[in-house]
Design a protein around this motif. Structure first.
Motif, mmCIF file in Angstrom:
data_model
loop_
_atom_site.group_PDB
_atom_site.id
_atom_site.type_symbol
_atom_site.label_atom_id
_atom_site.label_comp_id
_atom_site.label_asym_id
_atom_site.label_seq_id
_atom_site.Cartn_x
_atom_site.Cartn_y
_atom_site.Cartn_z
ATOM 1 N N TRP A 1 0.550 -1.257 0.118
ATOM 2 C CA TRP A 1 0.244 0.447 0.147
ATOM 3 C C TRP A 1 0.700 1.078 -0.326
ATOM 4 C CZ3 TRP A 1 -4.934 0.317 -1.358
ATOM 5 C CH2 TRP A 1 -5.314 1.626 -0.937
ATOM 6 N N ASP A 2 0.636 1.944 -0.993
ATOM 7 C CA ASP A 2 1.181 3.427 -1.073
ATOM 8 C C ASP A 2 0.882 4.374 0.144
ATOM 9 O OD1 ASP A 2 2.505 5.861 -1.385
ATOM 10 O OD2 ASP A 2 3.109 5.521 -3.590
ATOM 11 N N GLU A 3 1.683 5.130 1.005
ATOM 12 C CA GLU A 3 0.702 6.126 2.458
ATOM 13 C C GLU A 3 0.739 6.731 1.834
ATOM 14 O OE1 GLU A 3 -0.915 4.912 4.641
ATOM 15 O OE2 GLU A 3 -0.335 2.535 4.612
ATOM 16 N N ASP A 4 1.210 7.317 1.131
ATOM 17 C CA ASP A 4 1.585 8.355 0.453
ATOM 18 C C ASP A 4 0.235 8.963 -1.165
ATOM 19 O OD1 ASP A 4 3.464 9.717 2.063
ATOM 20 O OD2 ASP A 4 5.367 8.595 0.285
ATOM 21 N N LYS A 5 -0.095 8.221 -1.891
ATOM 22 C CA LYS A 5 -0.494 7.917 -2.992
ATOM 23 C C LYS A 5 -1.996 7.238 -2.361
ATOM 24 C CE LYS A 5 2.663 7.919 -6.187
ATOM 25 N NZ LYS A 5 3.032 7.016 -7.268
ATOM 26 N N ASN A 6 -2.246 7.261 -1.144
ATOM 27 C CA ASN A 6 -3.349 5.867 -0.274
ATOM 28 C C ASN A 6 -3.935 5.394 -1.931
ATOM 29 O OD1 ASN A 6 -5.635 5.387 1.600
ATOM 30 N ND2 ASN A 6 -6.306 6.753 0.716
ATOM 31 N N GLU A 7 -3.333 4.127 -2.215
ATOM 32 C CA GLU A 7 -3.386 3.065 -3.410
ATOM 33 C C GLU A 7 -2.557 2.481 -3.603
ATOM 34 O OE1 GLU A 7 -3.256 5.839 -6.529
ATOM 35 O OE2 GLU A 7 -0.938 5.068 -7.300
ATOM 36 N N MET A 8 -3.087 1.350 -4.053
ATOM 37 C CA MET A 8 -2.182 -0.393 -4.017
ATOM 38 C C MET A 8 -0.666 0.485 -4.799
ATOM 39 S SD MET A 8 -2.709 -2.845 -3.350
ATOM 40 C CE MET A 8 -1.216 -3.714 -2.759
ATOM 41 N N TYR A 9 0.468 -0.492 -5.151
ATOM 42 C CA TYR A 9 1.834 -0.197 -4.690
ATOM 43 C C TYR A 9 1.442 -1.960 -6.070
ATOM 44 C CZ TYR A 9 5.835 -1.054 -6.555
ATOM 45 O OH TYR A 9 7.635 -1.580 -7.198
ATOM 46 N N TYR A 10 1.232 -1.892 -7.409
ATOM 47 C CA TYR A 10 1.112 -4.124 -7.497
ATOM 48 C C TYR A 10 2.627 -4.204 -7.693
ATOM 49 C CZ TYR A 10 -3.724 -3.283 -8.401
ATOM 50 O OH TYR A 10 -5.258 -2.728 -7.480
ATOM 51 N N GLY A 11 4.144 -3.769 -7.404
ATOM 52 C CA GLY A 11 5.173 -4.214 -7.839
ATOM 53 C C GLY A 11 5.787 -4.409 -8.625
ATOM 54 N N SER A 12 6.584 -4.987 -9.376
ATOM 55 C CA SER A 12 7.365 -5.463 -10.307
ATOM 56 C C SER A 12 8.112 -6.218 -10.548
ATOM 57 C CB SER A 12 7.910 -4.031 -11.101
ATOM 58 O OG SER A 12 9.098 -4.465 -9.778
ATOM 59 N N VAL A 13 8.038 -7.086 -11.791
ATOM 60 C CA VAL A 13 9.109 -8.456 -11.559
ATOM 61 C C VAL A 13 9.436 -8.377 -13.133
ATOM 62 C CG1 VAL A 13 9.095 -11.079 -11.889
ATOM 63 C CG2 VAL A 13 6.918 -9.810 -10.078
ATOM 64 N N THR A 14 10.580 -8.071 -13.216
ATOM 65 C CA THR A 14 11.389 -7.865 -14.308
ATOM 66 C C THR A 14 12.274 -10.011 -14.433
ATOM 67 O OG1 THR A 14 12.077 -6.076 -14.098
ATOM 68 C CG2 THR A 14 13.417 -7.905 -15.602
ATOM 69 N N TYR A 15 11.771 -10.338 -15.316
ATOM 70 C CA TYR A 15 11.945 -11.767 -15.793
ATOM 71 C C TYR A 15 12.835 -12.166 -17.316
ATOM 72 C CZ TYR A 15 7.646 -12.054 -17.554
ATOM 73 O OH TYR A 15 6.324 -12.110 -18.354
ATOM 74 N N THR A 16 13.199 -13.413 -16.969
ATOM 75 C CA THR A 16 13.538 -14.048 -18.363
ATOM 76 C C THR A 16 12.386 -15.186 -18.633
ATOM 77 O OG1 THR A 16 16.050 -13.827 -18.029
ATOM 78 C CG2 THR A 16 15.004 -15.247 -19.636
ATOM 79 N N TYR A 17 11.796 -14.808 -20.145
ATOM 80 C CA TYR A 17 11.030 -15.791 -20.581
ATOM 81 C C TYR A 17 11.940 -16.693 -21.716
ATOM 82 C CZ TYR A 17 7.135 -17.468 -23.603
ATOM 83 O OH TYR A 17 6.333 -18.460 -24.080
ATOM 84 N N VAL A 18 11.614 -18.013 -21.348
ATOM 85 C CA VAL A 18 12.714 -19.126 -22.571
ATOM 86 C C VAL A 18 11.058 -20.410 -22.408
ATOM 87 C CG1 VAL A 18 14.331 -20.817 -22.730
ATOM 88 C CG2 VAL A 18 14.245 -18.735 -21.319
ATOM 89 N N ASP A 19 11.147 -20.016 -24.069
ATOM 90 C CA ASP A 19 9.980 -20.752 -24.419
ATOM 91 C C ASP A 19 11.241 -21.877 -25.911
ATOM 92 O OD1 ASP A 19 8.816 -22.735 -26.560
ATOM 93 O OD2 ASP A 19 6.896 -20.598 -27.007
#
Length: 165
Positions: free
Chosen positions: A124-142
């Protein structure tokens, strides 16, 4: 035979439900959902097999193999609660997803995988009073299509990838 603890599959909707509940009710914190309330959890159910010493999230239908070891990342906790003046242990669902650097998850078909390079948890971002959804940087391999690329997503979008492919 072990006692099976049942949860009710909500997928990504379970996370959004908890967030919306906080916003709509003006709460100062997130309410956890307890399994005995028959509310949706991210996974269908959490079980433990004493004889084998293994646990399961019973989510074999997901596109990726997100196993029992990912309980913390999915904000699933086995917590002590009071029911009818008695202490009981129940599974509880929160909304703060937290996939972490190094997490390596293969697909059910075995031809794809993702590995988290960098991540920040939801909160929760207290300053903005909203949800922070985080982040994920990932390697995708197919491996089937000879694809290897770096991708970015929110924690919830990354979970959607793991569920739906």
């Amino acid at each position: 035979m072990p006692v099976e603890k049942l949860c009710y599959e909500g997928g990504i909707k379970a996370v959004h439900q908890i967030i919306e509940q906080r916003i709509s009710k003006g709460k100062s914190n997130f309410q956890r959902l307890d399994e005995d309330k028959k509310v949706p959890f991210i996974v269908p159910k959490v079980t433990w097999n004493n004889a084998l010493g293994t646990g399961s999230l019973n989510n074999e239908h997901w596109a990726y193999r997100v196993g029992y070891a990912f309980r913390e990342a999915l904000d699933l906790q086995f917590m002590e609660r009071i029911r009818d003046k008695q202490k009981v242990h129940l599974w509880s669902q929160g909304c703060l997803l937290n996939f972490k650097e190094g997490d390596l998850i293969s697909s059910n078909c075995g031809k794809k995988y993702v590995q988290v390079k960098y991540a920040s948890p939801m909160g929760w971002d207290e300053d903005k009073n909203e949800m922070y959804y985080g982040s994920v940087t990932y390697t995708y391999v197919d491996n089937e299509n000879s694809i290897s690329e770096q991708r970015h997503a929110t924690q919830t979008d990354f979970l959607s990838l793991l569920i739906n492919g």
